[in-house]
Write a protein that holds these residues in place. Structure first.
Motif, PDB file in Angstrom:
ATOM      1  N   TYR A  35       0.823  -1.224   0.000  1.00 22.06           N
ATOM      2  CA  TYR A  35       0.000   0.000   0.000  1.00 22.06           C
ATOM      3  C   TYR A  35       0.857   1.275   0.000  1.00 22.06           C
ATOM      4  O   TYR A  35       0.339   2.369   0.160  1.00 22.06           O
ATOM      5  N   PHE A  36       2.199   1.120  -0.163  1.00 19.90           N
ATOM      6  CA  PHE A  36       3.100   2.279  -0.303  1.00 19.90           C
ATOM      7  C   PHE A  36       3.293   2.562  -1.796  1.00 19.90           C
ATOM      8  O   PHE A  36       3.179   1.654  -2.618  1.00 19.90           O
ATOM      9  N   SER A 193      -1.536  -1.921  10.188  1.00 14.85           N
ATOM     10  CA  SER A 193      -2.350  -3.132  10.357  1.00 14.85           C
ATOM     11  C   SER A 193      -3.731  -2.918   9.755  1.00 14.85           C
ATOM     12  O   SER A 193      -4.293  -3.819   9.136  1.00 14.85           O
ATOM     13  N   VAL A 194      -4.277  -1.697   9.930  1.00 16.02           N
ATOM     14  CA  VAL A 194      -5.586  -1.395   9.347  1.00 16.02           C
ATOM     15  C   VAL A 194      -5.498  -1.441   7.810  1.00 16.02           C
ATOM     16  O   VAL A 194      -6.355  -2.024   7.150  1.00 16.02           O
ATOM     17  N   GLN A 195      -4.426  -0.881   7.253  1.00 18.70           N
ATOM     18  CA  GLN A 195      -4.255  -0.910   5.789  1.00 18.70           C
ATOM     19  C   GLN A 195      -4.183  -2.339   5.261  1.00 18.70           C
ATOM     20  O   GLN A 195      -4.627  -2.635   4.162  1.00 18.70           O
ATOM     21  N   ARG A 196      -3.573  -3.214   6.063  1.00 14.43           N
ATOM     22  CA  ARG A 196      -3.421  -4.608   5.630  1.00 14.43           C
ATOM     23  C   ARG A 196      -4.634  -5.461   5.980  1.00 14.43           C
ATOM     24  O   ARG A 196      -4.628  -6.660   5.756  1.00 14.43           O
ATOM     25  N   GLU A 222      -1.075  10.399   3.205  1.00 12.39           N
ATOM     26  CA  GLU A 222      -0.834   9.002   3.553  1.00 12.39           C
ATOM     27  C   GLU A 222      -0.427   8.225   2.296  1.00 12.39           C
ATOM     28  O   GLU A 222      -0.711   8.678   1.196  1.00 12.39           O
ATOM     29  N   PRO A 223       0.251   7.101   2.423  1.00 13.57           N
ATOM     30  CA  PRO A 223       0.610   6.412   3.670  1.00 13.57           C
ATOM     31  C   PRO A 223       1.949   6.857   4.276  1.00 13.57           C
ATOM     32  O   PRO A 223       2.309   6.399   5.349  1.00 13.57           O
TER      33      PRO A 223
END
Ligand code: HEC
Ligand code: HEC
Length: 327
Positions: A35-36, A193-196, A222-223
């Protein structure tokens, strides 16, 4: 007897093999979390290896690389404070003399476009030359530093492991430091952790996140929680008359603009701003509330609850980044 000895040797060799295998397996190299965004660092000319990383770490913690053996990179960039200078507004260096700015974290630098609060350094591989040779920071010359490492048996063998050459070059030394620094990726906060999909924000954090997206994300995107731009947040100039980005560009439009810092690990990096003038997040928010946009008391507490989800305890305690571990 002879048979027993052979057996013992075999067991011993198995144990040694098992141990070194474990050490090798602990090192995963550089990875971009899904997510980066794409990295900006040029890995094609400096692939991260375990030997290069270990060398970079040893250099980072080595105070003998300063003129009087007193100061290492880690003196001002301490892991326990997300590689910033704990509780120092302006970092201090040789003989307690003050630098002009607050030490930023060594964190997620593989995604940076430029370095320093004013963006005066364009490439990570070039950055360490500044502290090495700055009279307040480490006060050395690059030729002298190369003399020091090339006269050390330990460094000669570490450079050989990392780059395969008998004599260490300045380019290799800088690349090794970059290998250590790019590995310092903060990606284990609750936010991550929320992103994953491994955790959820509670109600307050969720409301704080919504306020963040509305009021902060345009700059602290973000992120990574920075858009890598330079902005003027209307802070009154300090006693040093630091004019920020203007120092690097001499463009009048850049007066008092500073690099947008990441908001990751604020719980470990106080004080805040380019000169560390604010000792708490509340003081930063007071400044925004007075000079940029209003933040109600209710919004403030929700925003702070969200910001805490960006603190990454694993990053500041990971043994991989500790002095002298792993070799
Ligand atoms: C005396 C304290 C001190 C020492 C020693 C020091 N630094 Fe720094 N570092 C700072 C300060 C202060 C800044 C911000 C400078 C500026 O913006 O002008 C900084 C900035 C940086 C940055 C830029 C980060 C960013 O986000 O832009 C990197 C990378 C860095 N230092 C790495 C190192 C390395 C590698 C060493 C050792 C070779 C080192 N530092 C030694 C205080 C120090
Ligand atoms: C217009 C762009 C912009 C917006 C919008 C913005 N910031 Fe900033 N922020 C900056 C810049 C630039 C700095 C560094 C200023 C300096 O050091 O002079 C900064 C610094 C900070 C710092 C200090 C971080 C550190 O490591 O020193 C915090 C905390 C912060 N901002 C939080 C927020 C929050 C929370 C919001 C939303 C309520 C927000 N900011 C909105 C640009 C912005």
């Amino acid at each position: 007897m002879r048979k027993y000895k052979t057996y013992a040797t075999a067991v011993l060799m198995l144990l040694v093999a098992a141990c070194s295998k474990e050490v090798i397996e602990q090192f995963f190299g550089f990875k971009t979390p899904f997510y980066f965004p794409a990295t900006t660092y040029d890995f094609s000319s400096n692939h991260v290896t375990k030997a290069g990383f270990e060398l970079g770490k040893t250099l980072f913690y080595d105070s003998t690389l300063s003129i009087d053996n007193s100061t290492s990179c880690a003196s001002c960039h301490m892991q326990s404070s997300a590689f910033t200078h704990h509780e120092h507004s302006l970092s201090h260096g040789l003989n307690g003399s003050l630098t002009r700015r607050n030490a930023p974290p060594i964190m997620n630098l593989a995604w940076n476009n430029s370095f320093m609060w004013d963006g005066s350094v364009g490439k990570l591989d070039q950055q360490p030359v500044k502290p090495f040779t700055n009279s307040i920071e480490m006060g050395e010359t690059m030729p002298n530093i190369m003399k020091k490492v090339n006269s050390s048996g330990m460094y000669r063998s570490m450079f050989k492991d990392a780059f395969g050459t008998a004599v260490a070059t300045e380019d290799q030394l800088l690349k090794a430091l970059s290998q250590f620094m790019v590995m310092a990726v903060s990606k284990e906060a609750k936010y991550d952790s929320v992103q994953r999909g491994q955790a959820q924000f509670n109600t307050t954090e969720k409301e704080g996140y919504a306020i963040f997206v509305q009021k902060c994300n345009a700059c602290h995107s973000e992120p990574l929680f920075t858009d890598n731009s330079f902005r003027n947040t209307k802070l009154p100039p300090n006693d040093l008359m630091d004019s920020g980005r203007y120092v690097a560009t001499r463009n009048i439009n850049d007066l008092y603009k500073f690099k947008v810092p990441s908001l990751r690990n604020l719980g470990y990096t106080k004080p805040y701003m380019h000169d560390g003038r604010f000792s708490s997040i509340d003081k930063v928010l007071d400044h925004y509330n007075t000079n940029l946009f209003s933040i109600s008391t209710d919004e403030r507490s929700k925003l702070k609850a969200f910001l805490i989800t960006l603190d990454d305890k694993i990053f500041v305690t990971n043994p991989l980044f500790e002095k002298g571990m792993g070799h």
